[in-house]
Design a protein around this motif. Sequence first.
Motif, PDB file in Angstrom:
ATOM      1  N   GLY A 181      31.538  67.506   1.456  1.00 23.53           N
ATOM      2  CA  GLY A 181      32.335  67.265   0.319  1.00 23.53           C
ATOM      3  C   GLY A 181      32.197  66.595  -0.780  1.00 23.53           C
ATOM      4  O   GLY A 181      32.118  66.792  -2.067  1.00 23.53           O
ATOM      5  N   ILE A 215      30.617  67.355  -4.559  1.00 28.15           N
ATOM      6  CA  ILE A 215      31.185  66.877  -5.828  1.00 28.15           C
ATOM      7  C   ILE A 215      30.250  66.090  -6.674  1.00 28.15           C
ATOM      8  O   ILE A 215      30.283  66.250  -8.048  1.00 28.15           O
ATOM      9  N   SER A 250      35.130  72.313   2.113  1.00 26.42           N
ATOM     10  CA  SER A 250      35.358  73.376   0.841  1.00 26.42           C
ATOM     11  C   SER A 250      36.936  72.787   0.351  1.00 26.42           C
ATOM     12  O   SER A 250      37.145  73.002  -0.744  1.00 26.42           O
ATOM     13  N   VAL A 259      36.281  69.735  -1.742  1.00 28.64           N
ATOM     14  CA  VAL A 259      35.643  70.188  -3.133  1.00 28.64           C
ATOM     15  C   VAL A 259      36.840  70.803  -3.998  1.00 28.64           C
ATOM     16  O   VAL A 259      36.794  70.866  -5.251  1.00 28.64           O
ATOM     17  N   ALA A 260      37.626  71.622  -3.419  1.00 33.00           N
ATOM     18  CA  ALA A 260      38.557  72.166  -4.300  1.00 33.00           C
ATOM     19  C   ALA A 260      39.613  71.432  -4.632  1.00 33.00           C
ATOM     20  O   ALA A 260      39.976  71.158  -5.839  1.00 33.00           O
ATOM     21  N   THR A 297      38.268  75.732 -11.083  1.00 30.32           N
ATOM     22  CA  THR A 297      38.226  75.084  -9.580  1.00 30.32           C
ATOM     23  C   THR A 297      37.720  76.344  -8.900  1.00 30.32           C
ATOM     24  O   THR A 297      36.974  76.156  -8.066  1.00 30.32           O
ATOM     25  N   SER A 306      34.442  75.858  -6.663  1.00 29.72           N
ATOM     26  CA  SER A 306      34.579  75.562  -5.099  1.00 29.72           C
ATOM     27  C   SER A 306      34.379  76.895  -4.386  1.00 29.72           C
ATOM     28  O   SER A 306      33.792  76.809  -3.202  1.00 29.72           O
TER      29      SER A 306
END
Length: 505
Positions: free
Chosen positions: A181, A185, A364, A367-368, A398, A402
């Motif tokens: 993650g 990013i 995931s 990242v979101a 977003t 993502s």
Amino acid sequence: MRIRPRQWLNGAGAALASIAIYSISLGFFMALTLLVISMEEGGDNLSQLSIPLGEAIVLLSQGVGFQAGAIKLTIIPLLLTILLIALIRSLTLRFGCSSWEAYIAGAISWMVLNAILAQGVTVGLLDSLWLICLKTLLVFTVGFVGAALPASGVWDRFVTAFRAHTSAPLRTALSTGVFIGGVLIACYMLAGVIVTIVWIVRGHGAMLHLFDLTGMQSGSKILTTICSLAWLPNLCIWAIAWLFGSSFFIGDLATFNLWTGSAVGLPPLPVFALLPEPVANATWRIVLMSIPLALGFIIGALALVLRRGFAIRFIDMDDAHGDAERIEGEQNEQEQDEQYGNGRDLRNTIVRFACAAGSFCLASVIVALGMTLLFLLSNGALGHQCLARVGVDVAASTQAASRPGALGLFAAWLIMLIVVSGVFAVRTALARRRTRLAAVGKATDDAGAAPTSGDSDSVNGDASDSGTPTDAPSTRVISSMTKPKEDHDDDNTSTDTTGSGIRLP
């Protein structure tokens, strides 16, 4: 519990030194900027506004917006925020603050000093006093924790307790998910920086032309450009949304995405001249929007095959249902064996795929959440009405950033699962075929040996019944001698001969 007065003093000293260095430096720069603008552009002396404006910028970098007449500014200059957090962290390490006493003293001092600054500004602040204290406390906490946590031993104790209460595969899945993650990013931010540099290179001519239209002199151009750099991270975050197919907007005046965008009608701010034009080529738009998908796939595939990740290998048929341990010389391979056992074992391969799936889910989510936070921090307002909303649509941006990354991760996982399963199925079919052929060959050999022994037994049985000796196997001789025809006729016996060399009565 022993109270350590030195830690209280160190915490308060770190907070006081941080706010003093930051506010004084920013105040001097604002005084220089206003002085140069006054000298080059003429008009009243603006240097007297340097102190209240510097105080307002100090609070703005911590998320406290202000307004002055028709101007309403709530966009956080993230570059100043990052520099302030780095300064707090540096001075916290310098003062040796690593305890809860230092944090409490520093937090109280920091909130009091920012409250004093809030009382001295001449512009209208948009937040109440308690909310100002809360926002400034959050900034100080981030900087203090970044310095004190590694040195306090709390993190080491947490890691030790975490290792003691979790299994090795779970630890690997969690740590790998957090790492993936963070890497995604970081890659998104790098892509945003690259896109922003491209915008600057392509739009610097328009920016210089806008400077000329506003009649700015050289000193004002330079200092205004330096002031604009404070919002450069915001522009990089907007570039991420633009690159991945979403949009960012400048109020109700303009919207920028891969399909549309124009700076016509915007306020004459030089930085607006850098905003992008739409991408005319549809192929390039598809390529740009596929970047998060490709990044997720590449990072996911590396995490699946690398030794520091899940180290998934093709299943060894000789050990497909066993739990054999491999003893290897390298330390990282030994750690993998301790966690999962034999990497080519069927059961452990299934465990690794399950851990990888959980790790990708965690990545995931990170990242979101991370992109949502970045998009929220980059938004704000430049005024009222038409400029009340400047930034990106948080939900759409977003999702654009993502979702493709998550699809890339799970595409890598699914393809690896199909490949490993396919190779295992082929190897299993070949192994069964070899086993079947070996069984057929063995049965053929046994069948070829069975008639020979049966004939020998029947011959021996007939010989024993007729009284012929059967001591030696040399009695099995084919005779080619025949009697004259007349002898056979006289004796009324058959003229046929047998191939066994044994005369039958």
